[in-house]
Design an enzyme around this catalytic site. Structure first.
Site, short mmCIF file in Angstrom:
data_model
loop_
_atom_site.label_atom_id
_atom_site.label_comp_id
_atom_site.label_asym_id
_atom_site.label_seq_id
_atom_site.Cartn_x
_atom_site.Cartn_y
_atom_site.Cartn_z
CB ILE A 146 -8.32 -55.48 -0.26
CG1 ILE A 146 -7.63 -56.12 -1.48
CG2 ILE A 146 -9.54 -56.27 0.16
CD1 ILE A 146 -6.27 -55.57 -1.78
CE LYS A 180 -13.43 -46.81 0.60
NZ LYS A 180 -13.04 -45.68 1.48
CE1 TYR A 186 -25.33 -48.90 5.35
CE2 TYR A 186 -23.22 -47.97 4.73
CZ TYR A 186 -24.18 -48.22 5.69
OH TYR A 186 -24.00 -47.78 6.99
CG ASP A 187 -21.77 -51.83 -3.27
OD1 ASP A 187 -22.01 -50.63 -3.06
OD2 ASP A 187 -20.69 -52.22 -3.78
CG ASP A 197 -15.01 -40.13 4.31
OD1 ASP A 197 -14.93 -41.35 4.57
OD2 ASP A 197 -15.60 -39.33 5.06
#
Length: 192
Positions: free
Chosen positions: A10, A12, A150-151, A68
């Site tokens: 969701i 993305k 990883y933000d 990806d």
């Protein structure tokens, strides 16, 4: 134009819908009745992106695009790379993934990393590929509450904030995903 975005993520979907605006009607995997976890059996980001797009086209007969993404860390020889989402295991837990990554970087002065996104569009049985990347650094502890993956530990070059400290709009101006999607959107506008 109707297009399926081959994802169940969701976060993305929200990010991409903001980039696409009202130009296209975006369908999700749920909208087309696909509840499966699409396999990602390959060793490269590009191959996995293509496989997801191929799967949706073959199984559901709709034009679609799939992405990806991987985080490549220089000091770890490109890890987690293609296994970024399941770096710490099949549970795909972002906190576990970040913890393992930070643990594996213990003692390393080299914190260089890059995010890479490859998008594969299948349109009328032809495949098109779009890539975006952003260079940055892995910091020593999580910062920020926005974003996903990883933000909270990635600071893009030229900035002092992590992706997780940026608003969606700020991140959209420079992220790997937004760069790849800008290429996709430009292509679609020319072919719409």
């Amino acid at each position: 134009m109707k297009l399926c975005f081959a994802t169940h993520n969701i976060h993305k979907l929200e990010e991409i819908q903001a980039l696409l605006g009202n130009h296209f009607e975006l369908l999700t995997l749920d909208d087309i009745g696909c509840n499966a976890e699409i396999p990602e059996p390959f060793d490269t980001i590009a191959e996995n992106s293509r496989e997801k797009a191929r799967y949706v086209k073959d199984e559901f007969g709709v034009n679609c695009f799939a992405d990806d993404t991987g985080l490549m860390v220089d000091a770890l020889n490109g890890e987690p790379g293609v296994k970024s989402a399941r770096y710490a295991g099949l549970q795909r837990n972002s906190n576990d993934n970040m913890k393992l990554l930070l643990n594996n970087l213990t003692g390393s002065k080299d914190r260089k990393a890059r995010f890479v996104t490859v998008i594969t569009l299948t349109l009328n049985n032809v495949f098109h590929e779009f890539e975006g990347s952003v260079e940055g650094q892995i910091i020593f502890e999580k910062r920020g509450i926005h974003g996903f993956g990883y933000d909270p530990i990635f600071v893009p070059d030229g900035y002092d904030k992590t992706f997780a400290e940026m608003t969606m709009q700020e991140k959209a101006t420079l992220s790997h995903r937004s760069r790849a999607f800008a290429k996709l959107v430009n292509f679609l506008k020319k072919h719409n």
